[in-house]
Motif scaffolding. Structure first.
Motif, PDB file in Angstrom:
ATOM      1  N   ALA A 251       0.831  -1.207   0.000  1.00  0.00           N
ATOM      2  CA  ALA A 251       0.000   0.000   0.000  1.00  0.00           C
ATOM      3  C   ALA A 251       0.865   1.255   0.000  1.00  0.00           C
ATOM      4  O   ALA A 251       0.621   2.204  -0.756  1.00  0.00           O
ATOM      5  N   ALA A 252       1.876   1.265   0.851  1.00  0.00           N
ATOM      6  CA  ALA A 252       2.763   2.426   0.929  1.00  0.00           C
ATOM      7  C   ALA A 252       3.498   2.646  -0.390  1.00  0.00           C
ATOM      8  O   ALA A 252       3.701   3.790  -0.820  1.00  0.00           O
ATOM      9  N   LYS A 253       3.870   1.554  -1.045  1.00  0.00           N
ATOM     10  CA  LYS A 253       4.568   1.654  -2.335  1.00  0.00           C
ATOM     11  C   LYS A 253       3.669   2.313  -3.377  1.00  0.00           C
ATOM     12  O   LYS A 253       4.135   3.128  -4.188  1.00  0.00           O
TER      13      LYS A 253
ATOM     14  N   ASP B 289       4.911   5.730  -5.056  1.00  0.00           N
ATOM     15  CA  ASP B 289       5.158   5.725  -6.498  1.00  0.00           C
ATOM     16  C   ASP B 289       4.191   6.611  -7.279  1.00  0.00           C
ATOM     17  O   ASP B 289       4.391   6.829  -8.484  1.00  0.00           O
ATOM     18  N   ALA B 290       3.138   7.090  -6.625  1.00  0.00           N
ATOM     19  CA  ALA B 290       2.170   7.950  -7.313  1.00  0.00           C
ATOM     20  C   ALA B 290       2.879   9.203  -7.826  1.00  0.00           C
ATOM     21  O   ALA B 290       3.554   9.897  -7.066  1.00  0.00           O
TER      22      ALA B 290
ATOM     23  N   LYS C 105      -7.961  12.573 -12.425  1.00  0.00           N
ATOM     24  CA  LYS C 105      -6.854  11.737 -12.925  1.00  0.00           C
ATOM     25  C   LYS C 105      -5.910  11.273 -11.806  1.00  0.00           C
ATOM     26  O   LYS C 105      -4.701  11.559 -11.819  1.00  0.00           O
ATOM     27  N   PRO C 106      -6.426  10.540 -10.841  1.00  0.00           N
ATOM     28  CA  PRO C 106      -5.569  10.110  -9.725  1.00  0.00           C
ATOM     29  C   PRO C 106      -4.549   9.052 -10.128  1.00  0.00           C
ATOM     30  O   PRO C 106      -4.781   8.258 -11.042  1.00  0.00           O
ATOM     31  N   ASP C 107      -3.431   9.065  -9.421  1.00  0.00           N
ATOM     32  CA  ASP C 107      -2.408   8.032  -9.581  1.00  0.00           C
ATOM     33  C   ASP C 107      -2.554   6.962  -8.507  1.00  0.00           C
ATOM     34  O   ASP C 107      -1.939   5.903  -8.587  1.00  0.00           O
ATOM     35  N   CYS C 108      -3.350   7.270  -7.491  1.00  0.00           N
ATOM     36  CA  CYS C 108      -3.682   6.304  -6.444  1.00  0.00           C
ATOM     37  C   CYS C 108      -4.951   6.793  -5.758  1.00  0.00           C
ATOM     38  O   CYS C 108      -5.156   8.001  -5.611  1.00  0.00           O
ATOM     39  N   VAL C 109      -5.798   5.858  -5.369  1.00  0.00           N
ATOM     40  CA  VAL C 109      -7.021   6.190  -4.630  1.00  0.00           C
ATOM     41  C   VAL C 109      -6.989   5.431  -3.313  1.00  0.00           C
ATOM     42  O   VAL C 109      -6.798   4.209  -3.296  1.00  0.00           O
TER      43      VAL C 109
ATOM     44  N   TRP D  91      11.589   5.689   3.196  1.00  0.00           N
ATOM     45  CA  TRP D  91      12.012   5.847   1.801  1.00  0.00           C
ATOM     46  C   TRP D  91      12.376   7.288   1.460  1.00  0.00           C
ATOM     47  O   TRP D  91      13.175   7.534   0.565  1.00  0.00           O
ATOM     48  N   HIS D  92      11.784   8.238   2.178  1.00  0.00           N
ATOM     49  CA  HIS D  92      12.070   9.656   1.931  1.00  0.00           C
ATOM     50  C   HIS D  92      13.218  10.161   2.811  1.00  0.00           C
ATOM     51  O   HIS D  92      13.634  11.317   2.694  1.00  0.00           O
ATOM     52  N   SER D  93      13.708   9.280   3.678  1.00  0.00           N
ATOM     53  CA  SER D  93      14.799   9.626   4.613  1.00  0.00           C
ATOM     54  C   SER D  93      14.459  10.858   5.445  1.00  0.00           C
ATOM     55  O   SER D  93      15.292  11.748   5.649  1.00  0.00           O
TER      56      SER D  93
END
Length: 288
Positions: free
Chosen positions: A41-43, A47-48, A127-131, A225-227
């Motif tokens: 889910a986090a990925k 990645d969105a 135009k979502p990249d994730c919902v 992942w974003h440090s």
């Protein structure tokens, strides 16, 4: 800072942590899931490329409950830091409560007849990249919405189900009881739960004892992942206060108080502290 746990190990640890109190049977349902739900889910969120729709808001006594919006706001802020374009999707009165401080999209209430066409048009526009859905009521048998007490609350609900089911991008849903969007993934296993199960499915379903907490589990990965320790910025008490001033109620007690599902805010704060340590993002010199 080195991470003692791999992403896969962290996900499994978070999944177990999220249902350890088993307040409403989610630990039992977790047995039917493939591990790695929080990681996947986090990925999808990480990645969105840009727009992430966050549907939230559960109708309680003509207003909204605290569980859902707190986590949604925390996720919204984290995604802003990551350079994404989050949009909170909700109906009134939550929409009116949030629209001045957040980028929001309004869901019309009690509009099931036109909901499919409305949702498809909205998806084409936004135009979502994730919902993602967090503690949104989900359609049950007969295309109705029910609360945890089995009461029909359809008249007070907007339909976010089709935003999830009709999306061409990855979809994530969070629930803690069985009647929320996404729980259709496990509806066949809910016979022992005292709930009208939701039938709407999603790509990745996250279980938690309190839905808000699942958002923090996602943010733990985004932080790694974003440090950057994004969880350090989550002030659950401040968000609860913000919502309370705008008319929120606890979903269990139905009182306007700084709690979530009958639990004091310190429970969420303690869980965040554990997540910061577990994920390896907390400053080791900081006193948690």
């Amino acid at each position: 800072m080195p991470h003692s746990l791999s992403d896969e190990q962290l996900s499994q640890a978070i999944e177990t942590m999220m249902v350890e109190q088993n307040l409403r049977g989610m630990q039992n349902l977790y047995a039917y899931q493939q591990t790695g739900t929080y990681l996947r889910a986090a990925k999808s969120l990480f990645d969105a490329k840009s727009t992430v729709l966050i549907g939230t808001g559960f109708a309680v006594k003509q207003t909204f409950e605290t569980d859902g919006p707190v986590g949604a706001i925390a996720l919204y802020n984290a995604l802003i830091t990551l350079g994404k374009n989050p949009i909170l999707v909700c109906g009134n009165p939550l929409y009116s409560a949030l629209k001045n401080e957040f980028n929001c999209f309004e869901l019309p209430l009690n509009n099931f007849t036109d909901a499919m066409a409305f949702s498809k048009a909205a998806l084409a526009e936004l135009k979502p990249d994730c919902v993602l859905s967090i503690e949104r009521p989900g359609l049950c048998h007969g295309n109705k919405y029910y609360n945890m007490r089995g009461i029909d609350i359809s008249a007070d609900c907007g339909c976010f189900d089709f935003f999830v089911s009709q999306a061409s991008c990855p979809t994530v849903a969070i629930g803690d009881g069985g009647n929320e969007i996404g729980m259709g993934n496990l509806s066949q296993y809910m016979t022992e739960l005292s709930i009208m199960p939701c039938l709407t499915c999603c790509d990745e379903l996250l279980l938690a004892d309190v839905s808000n907490w699942a958002a923090y589990g996602i943010i733990a990965f985004l932080s790694r992942w974003h440090s950057q320790d994004l969880l350090a910025e989550v002030d659950t008490l401040a968000i609860l206060q913000y919502l309370s001033e705008r008319g929120s109620v606890d979903g269990v007690t139905h009182k306007n108080e700084l709690t979530e599902d009958g639990l004091h805010a310190m429970h969420g704060q303690q869980l965040i502290a554990r997540l910061r340590q577990l994920s390896g993002v907390a400053n080791q010199n900081e006193d948690l």
